[in-house]
Motif scaffolding. Structure first.
Motif, mmCIF file in Angstrom:
data_model
loop_
_atom_site.group_PDB
_atom_site.id
_atom_site.type_symbol
_atom_site.label_atom_id
_atom_site.label_comp_id
_atom_site.label_asym_id
_atom_site.label_seq_id
_atom_site.Cartn_x
_atom_site.Cartn_y
_atom_site.Cartn_z
ATOM 1 N N SER A 141 -4.368 1.435 6.370
ATOM 2 C CA SER A 141 -5.021 0.907 5.159
ATOM 3 C C SER A 141 -4.618 -0.539 4.921
ATOM 4 O O SER A 141 -5.446 -1.382 4.560
ATOM 5 N N LEU A 142 -3.335 -0.826 5.138
ATOM 6 C CA LEU A 142 -2.849 -2.195 4.946
ATOM 7 C C LEU A 142 -3.610 -3.156 5.866
ATOM 8 O O LEU A 142 -4.080 -4.215 5.438
ATOM 9 N N VAL B 37 0.868 -1.182 0.000
ATOM 10 C CA VAL B 37 0.000 0.000 0.000
ATOM 11 C C VAL B 37 0.903 1.230 0.000
ATOM 12 O O VAL B 37 1.797 1.355 0.828
ATOM 13 N N SER C 294 -2.804 0.390 -4.077
ATOM 14 C CA SER C 294 -2.482 -0.926 -3.530
ATOM 15 C C SER C 294 -2.205 -1.913 -4.644
ATOM 16 O O SER C 294 -2.650 -1.738 -5.784
ATOM 17 N N VAL D 131 -5.475 5.525 -1.450
ATOM 18 C CA VAL D 131 -4.152 4.870 -1.481
ATOM 19 C C VAL D 131 -4.029 4.032 -2.745
ATOM 20 O O VAL D 131 -5.029 3.705 -3.399
ATOM 21 N N VAL E 14 -0.787 4.634 5.501
ATOM 22 C CA VAL E 14 -0.750 3.393 4.720
ATOM 23 C C VAL E 14 -0.796 2.155 5.621
ATOM 24 O O VAL E 14 -1.319 1.103 5.225
ATOM 25 N N GLU F 8 4.983 4.000 2.544
ATOM 26 C CA GLU F 8 4.589 2.716 1.971
ATOM 27 C C GLU F 8 4.557 1.660 3.068
ATOM 28 O O GLU F 8 5.336 1.730 4.015
ATOM 29 N N SER G 232 -9.629 -1.670 -1.223
ATOM 30 C CA SER G 232 -8.666 -0.581 -1.112
ATOM 31 C C SER G 232 -9.346 0.766 -0.953
ATOM 32 O O SER G 232 -10.189 1.123 -1.774
#
Ligand SMILES: [Zn+2]
Length: 468
Positions: free
Chosen positions: A237-238, A215, A363, A361, A234, A327, A357
């Motif tokens: 989000s991951l 991500v 991905s 972001v 990120v 990242e 996602s």
């Protein structure tokens, strides 16, 4: 079970093999004292020494041929052949491995390379995985030769020296020494039994693949106080994407296989009790095995894909900083259902990642090279009927069909290369063996039954119409 098996045509051979049980355990002990740890370069000489020791012992059983096979960069492989006086007899190949998993960092109650009997179990690294497996065949061969001066089948024995580091040269050995692997049936002795009372026949393996989820959002790390709430994190989000790849129990939301009734029933026929999971996987007090939901536990373990996060690039606590990272990546180990390809599962997960996602972001899910195929086998035909006669006579029941959740390279290799031959995947492990862990042990009752079964197996496989 009576070792004399009254009225059985092989009862004399069975009785002799049984009378030698203590000597066979002692022989197993001499092999177990050599720390043949194949994946540790410090033990390379031990692997070679064990191969030579085994070959020297095989010479006492008067084989037609016995060699320690070599390939550059490979640990040696021991190969021996015995010819039956019956020229028309079929050829049975027995595979095992002599190398061991390391014991570094493990706490053992008894010295790992000093075989020790406690109660009805023999403790030592390799006792069940896999030395007990092929030594049980040596005992059967010795009994036939001692009592009858002959074997019912032609026999080939192949003992590998690097199974525990992935059998990386096994295919090359097969290509270089094809004569060593020519047979009418194969008995591969490195597998499990569902209990000490029920023998197992392994018929499936899961495959394995690795995928990296990445991500990205920023060109560089930035101050979290200055930019938090204005730009995406990120790492969060991951975590959200990974969480969406699995259901509330942590099982994959895509790629589950709807098995036909035959496979589902076979899995349902092998109950795996909560206690086995709790002990085997070291569950902490207050932690419980995942619920079965609508599928038996054996199906979840053997026949369905599984996702495990095995690494991330999120910094360790001692390298933290107050920054929004540019990242974040996670490496996923994805177990594949038998028959499922890494590409199929990758595509399904890729679609899922795209759907999960957050729009702010970028991905990506990449499939790493080096995936391993699963395997699903139909144990049909006279060889399995014959093998079951041997098991029934000794164990009182036939082999139960089981799977393996892991991905054993040698099984996949034999399975894919010799798929038209009867492949009998058995062994001497049981749920308490703890192969690859501390206090590995062999149940001596299982070992005894394996020896006696192997005596009968050669007889049964040699019957006209079974293999030829
Ligand atoms: Zn093994």
């Amino acid at each position: 079970m009576s070792a004399s098996l009254p009225n059985h045509p092989c009862q004399d051979v069975v009785a002799y093999a049984d009378s030698q049980l203590q000597a066979t355990i002692a022989l197993l002990g001499t092999f177990l004292r050599i720390p043949a740890i194949s994946c540790d370069a410090a033990h390379t000489a031990d692997v070679a020494q064990l191969a030579d020791t085994v070959a020297a012992h095989l010479q006492t059983l008067h084989p037609t041929d016995c060699r320690v096979l070599q390939l550059p960069g490979a640990h040696p492989m021991v190969a021996a052949t015995w010819k039956s006086s019956n020229a028309n007899a079929p050829t049975v190949l027995v595979y095992g491995h002599l190398d061991l998993q390391p014991v570094k960092g493990e706490v053992w109650r008894t010295p790992p390379h000093e075989p020790t009997v406690v109660g009805d179990r023999l403790y030592a690294r390799g006792a069940a995985d896999d030395m007990g497996g092929w030594v049980s065949h040596l005992a059967a061969i010795a009994a036939w030769l001692q009592v009858r001066g002959d074997l019912p089948c032609h026999l080939r024995l192949v003992i590998e020296g690097e199974e525990e580091c992935g059998s990386s040269h096994l295919e090359q050995f097969m290509d270089t020494y094809p004569e060593v692997f020519t047979a009418d049936a194969m008995v591969l002795t490195d597998c499990e039994n569902p209990s000490t009372e029920v023998p197992g026949l392994t018929i499936s393996l899961r495959g394995i693949s690795e995928m990296v989820l990445t991500v990205r959002a920023l060109g560089a790390d930035v101050h979290s106080g200055l930019w938090g709430n204005a730009v995406p994190d990120v790492a969060t989000s991951l975590c959200k994407i990974i969480a969406g790849l699995v259901d509330g129990d942590g099982r994959p939301t895509v790629g589950l296989v709807d098995w036909p009734a035959q496979q589902r029933q076979a899995a349902a026929a092998v109950p795996i009790p909560d206690e086995v999971v709790t002990q085997g996987a070291h569950l902490l007090p207050g932690v419980f095995p995942l619920p079965d939901r609508d599928r038996p536990r054996a199906e979840w373990l053997w026949l369905q894909p599984a996702i495990t996060v095995v690494a991330t690039t999120m910094p360790h606590a001692d390298r933290k900083k107050n920054a929004l990272r540019a990242e974040a990546t996670a490496t996923l180990s994805v177990r594949l259902a038998p028959g499922q390809t890494a590409q199929q599962m990758h595509q399904l997960l890729q679609e899922r990642v795209a759907a999960l996602s957050p729009p702010q972001v970028l991905s990506d899910l990449a499939l790493l090279p080096g995936d391993g195929q699963g395997w699903l086998y139909q144990p049909k035909g006279e060889a399995f009927v014959a093998a079951n006669r041997a098991y029934k006579a000794v164990w009182g029941c036939e082999m139960v069909h089981i799977g393996v959740g892991g991905s054993i390279p040698f099984v996949a290799l034999f399975g894919n290369r010799f798929k038209t031959l009867p492949l009998i995947l058995n062994g001497v492990m049981d749920p308490e063996t703890t192969a690859h862990g501390p206090n590995e042990s062999l149940h001596l009752g299982v070992f005894r039954k394996a020896i006696l079964t192997n005596v009968l197996l050669l007889h049964e496989l040699a019957q006209p119409g079974v293999l030829r």
